[in-house]
Write a protein that holds these residues in place. Structure first.
Motif, mmCIF file in Angstrom:
data_model
loop_
_atom_site.group_PDB
_atom_site.id
_atom_site.type_symbol
_atom_site.label_atom_id
_atom_site.label_comp_id
_atom_site.label_asym_id
_atom_site.label_seq_id
_atom_site.Cartn_x
_atom_site.Cartn_y
_atom_site.Cartn_z
ATOM 1 N N GLN A 109 7.124 -3.476 -6.041
ATOM 2 C CA GLN A 109 7.386 -2.165 -5.474
ATOM 3 C C GLN A 109 8.125 -2.303 -4.148
ATOM 4 O O GLN A 109 8.285 -3.399 -3.613
ATOM 5 C CB GLN A 109 6.076 -1.391 -5.277
ATOM 6 C CG GLN A 109 5.395 -0.992 -6.572
ATOM 7 C CD GLN A 109 4.401 0.145 -6.389
ATOM 8 O OE1 GLN A 109 3.815 0.320 -5.333
ATOM 9 N NE2 GLN A 109 4.226 0.935 -7.438
ATOM 10 N N GLN A 110 8.587 -1.173 -3.616
ATOM 11 C CA GLN A 110 9.303 -1.174 -2.350
ATOM 12 C C GLN A 110 8.659 -0.208 -1.374
ATOM 13 O O GLN A 110 7.946 0.721 -1.761
ATOM 14 C CB GLN A 110 10.770 -0.812 -2.558
ATOM 15 C CG GLN A 110 11.014 0.598 -3.046
ATOM 16 C CD GLN A 110 12.495 0.865 -3.289
ATOM 17 O OE1 GLN A 110 13.269 -0.031 -3.598
ATOM 18 N NE2 GLN A 110 12.895 2.121 -3.137
ATOM 19 N N ASN B 119 1.778 0.533 3.979
ATOM 20 C CA ASN B 119 2.081 -0.690 4.715
ATOM 21 C C ASN B 119 2.123 -1.866 3.753
ATOM 22 O O ASN B 119 1.847 -1.734 2.568
ATOM 23 C CB ASN B 119 1.046 -0.957 5.813
ATOM 24 C CG ASN B 119 1.654 -1.683 7.006
ATOM 25 O OD1 ASN B 119 2.683 -2.329 6.887
ATOM 26 N ND2 ASN B 119 1.011 -1.571 8.152
ATOM 27 N N VAL B 120 2.476 -3.017 4.318
ATOM 28 C CA VAL B 120 2.418 -4.273 3.589
ATOM 29 C C VAL B 120 1.073 -4.906 3.898
ATOM 30 O O VAL B 120 0.646 -4.935 5.044
ATOM 31 C CB VAL B 120 3.549 -5.215 4.044
ATOM 32 C CG1 VAL B 120 3.527 -6.494 3.232
ATOM 33 C CG2 VAL B 120 4.895 -4.519 3.914
ATOM 34 N N CYS B 121 0.393 -5.399 2.887
ATOM 35 C CA CYS B 121 -0.941 -5.945 3.088
ATOM 36 C C CYS B 121 -0.991 -7.426 2.715
ATOM 37 O O CYS B 121 -0.230 -7.890 1.880
ATOM 38 C CB CYS B 121 -1.963 -5.193 2.231
ATOM 39 S SG CYS B 121 -2.083 -3.435 2.614
ATOM 40 N N GLY B 122 -1.899 -8.157 3.375
ATOM 41 C CA GLY B 122 -2.144 -9.534 2.995
ATOM 42 C C GLY B 122 -1.029 -10.501 3.294
ATOM 43 O O GLY B 122 -0.966 -11.579 2.716
ATOM 44 N N ALA B 123 -0.108 -10.142 4.180
ATOM 45 C CA ALA B 123 0.952 -11.054 4.613
ATOM 46 C C ALA B 123 1.813 -11.564 3.471
ATOM 47 O O ALA B 123 1.969 -12.753 3.262
ATOM 48 C CB ALA B 123 0.362 -12.218 5.409
ATOM 49 N N ASP B 124 2.391 -10.656 2.722
ATOM 50 C CA ASP B 124 3.350 -11.064 1.703
ATOM 51 C C ASP B 124 4.297 -9.912 1.377
ATOM 52 O O ASP B 124 3.870 -8.889 0.858
ATOM 53 C CB ASP B 124 2.656 -11.523 0.424
ATOM 54 C CG ASP B 124 3.668 -12.035 -0.593
ATOM 55 O OD1 ASP B 124 4.224 -13.120 -0.356
ATOM 56 O OD2 ASP B 124 3.907 -11.348 -1.592
ATOM 57 N N LEU C 270 0.851 -1.180 0.000
ATOM 58 C CA LEU C 270 0.000 0.000 0.000
ATOM 59 C C LEU C 270 0.894 1.239 0.000
ATOM 60 O O LEU C 270 1.707 1.423 0.895
ATOM 61 C CB LEU C 270 -0.902 0.000 1.241
ATOM 62 C CG LEU C 270 -1.830 1.194 1.428
ATOM 63 C CD1 LEU C 270 -2.853 1.256 0.296
ATOM 64 C CD2 LEU C 270 -2.536 1.112 2.771
ATOM 65 N N ALA C 271 0.757 2.060 -1.037
ATOM 66 C CA ALA C 271 1.517 3.305 -1.183
ATOM 67 C C ALA C 271 3.016 3.042 -1.280
ATOM 68 O O ALA C 271 3.840 3.744 -0.691
ATOM 69 C CB ALA C 271 1.218 4.265 -0.030
ATOM 70 N N GLY C 272 3.381 2.002 -2.062
ATOM 71 C CA GLY C 272 4.791 1.732 -2.304
ATOM 72 C C GLY C 272 5.324 2.612 -3.420
ATOM 73 O O GLY C 272 4.620 3.446 -3.984
ATOM 74 N N SER C 273 6.593 2.424 -3.765
ATOM 75 C CA SER C 273 7.222 3.195 -4.833
ATOM 76 C C SER C 273 8.020 2.260 -5.733
ATOM 77 O O SER C 273 8.220 1.081 -5.417
ATOM 78 C CB SER C 273 8.141 4.273 -4.257
ATOM 79 O OG SER C 273 9.165 3.683 -3.459
ATOM 80 N N SER C 274 8.480 2.776 -6.854
ATOM 81 C CA SER C 274 9.235 1.958 -7.802
ATOM 82 C C SER C 274 10.502 1.422 -7.151
ATOM 83 O O SER C 274 11.144 2.104 -6.347
ATOM 84 C CB SER C 274 9.597 2.788 -9.035
ATOM 85 O OG SER C 274 8.425 3.227 -9.697
ATOM 86 N N VAL C 275 10.850 0.195 -7.519
ATOM 87 C CA VAL C 275 12.016 -0.455 -6.933
ATOM 88 C C VAL C 275 13.294 0.117 -7.533
ATOM 89 O O VAL C 275 13.382 0.330 -8.745
ATOM 90 C CB VAL C 275 11.967 -1.970 -7.160
ATOM 91 C CG1 VAL C 275 13.230 -2.640 -6.642
ATOM 92 C CG2 VAL C 275 10.745 -2.560 -6.485
#
Length: 356
Positions: free
Chosen positions: A182-183, A218-223, A26-31
């Motif tokens: 994404q990161q 955040n990270v969602c769905g446990a992955d 959620l709301a990540g950015s390009s790696v």
């Protein structure tokens, strides 16, 4: 390798209808930097059920690690059959686009894009989907995957509050049925705060608790993979997400809420197990690099005076990491259902609370 056809039913997510992706950043950015060590795993627990898509990481040309949750049956905690799991590095969205009108994926087309069945699947014998213990699995391929590289495990990842890490995970587009790696920046949470959110955390000696650096992300769905880049630009693997939790909501589906914390399985605590189920030695997959754990969110960091429980070599469930008998996709061992005592009861209670 001959690849059989299995049914993989894609599901739409609330984040924009991307096929097959219930897990996302959620709301990540390009790696930034190379991610050629990252793999994608498509699994189907049973015929007619939804496809599960998650990330993994190569630690050798033919060995990769992922979460046990990704490749096990949710009721028995046993590893899925090899034919029910696909491993690849091509965009999984493209693979899942091969769904026919009756909801069946033509795996021959998926395989053509680089996806193959693993030769072996090993879930940790202490894995328990209710108590969230020992959430780690190993997949072994029959031959190296073209273009894939491997990353090494950080031998002693920092557990000091405020230490910074990067999470790598898939993020589906809100406007189309595509996804991209994404990161996201995370930092180690204050021990008291993490334990207050989820009380059994204090008993999970092989977990690392992190919180988002940026609000509403955040990270969602446990992955998600937890990584750190060294001065020589090499990437070290610290862990893989176990659960996201909020107080009185374990696990939580509201990953973007204030107060949600991420609990990662720490890879370095499973070194002995990894050497037993693979032909690898510690030198093959342990990193000797040093890492700067300064966090990009220094202005909002929690105090570093309190740290997480120190890394230990035992498994979460106290089952020995040196067991010679390990459950695989062809084993009837009950190791994946090992007793976890009071921890299981606490986790189960937390789940019951979260339902009301």
């Amino acid at each position: 390798m001959k690849v059989s056809t299995i049914a993989l039913v894609a599901v739409a997510t609330a984040s924009g209808g991307a096929l097959g992706f219930e897990k996302y950043l959620l709301a990540g950015s390009s790696v930034t930097g190379s991610t050629s060590f990252v793999s994608y795993i498509i699994s189907q627990p049973a015929q007619g059920q939804s496809a599960n898509v998650c990330t993994g990481a190569f630690i050798s040309p033919t060995v990769l690690i992922t979460s046990a949750k990704c490749v096990t049956d949710s009721l028995s905690n046993k590893a899925l059959a090899n034919a029910s799991v696909l491993v690849g590095q091509g965009n999984p969205s493209d693979a899942l686009k091969n769904i026919t009108t009756n909801g069946v994926v033509d795996v021959s087309k998926v395989a053509g894009s680089g996806y193959v069945n693993p030769q072996s699947i090993f879930s940790h014998p202490g894995y328990n989907s209710i108590a969230f213990t020992d959430n780690i699995a190993v997949l072994v391929l029959a031959q190296p995957m073209a273009g894939a590289t491997s990353a090494k495990l950080i031998s002693k990842p920092s557990a000091t509050a405020g230490a910074g890490y990067t999470a790598l995970g898939l993020s589906p587009s809100a406007s189309s049925s595509t996804s991209a790696l994404q990161q996201l920046s995370l930092k180690v949470g204050n021990n008291a705060t993490c334990s207050d959110i989820w009380a059994p955390y204090a008993k999970l000696t092989n977990s690392l608790c992190l919180t988002p650096v940026k609000a509403s992300s955040n990270v969602c769905g446990a992955d998600a993979l937890l990584v750190k880049t060294a001065a020589d630009k090499s990437v070290g693997l610290a862990g893989l997400l176990n659960i996201v939790a909020a107080k009185n909501d374990v696990p939580t589906s509201n990953c973007g809420s204030d107060g949600a914390a991420d609990y990662f399985t720490t890879f370095s605590n499973y070194v002995a197990w990894l050497t037993q189920i693979t032909p690898l030695t510690e030198n093959d997959f342990l990193s000797s690099a040093t890492y700067d754990y300064s966090s990009p969110g220094s202005s909002g960091q929690e105090s570093s005076s309190s740290s997480q429980p120190s890394s230990q070599t035992s498994s979460d469930s106290d089952s020995s990491a040196n067991k010679s008998s390990v459950e695989s996709s062809h084993s009837n061992s009950a190791g994946g259902l090992s007793a976890v005592g009071s921890l299981a009861m606490l986790a189960a209670s937390a789940l019951v609370v979260s339902m009301f």
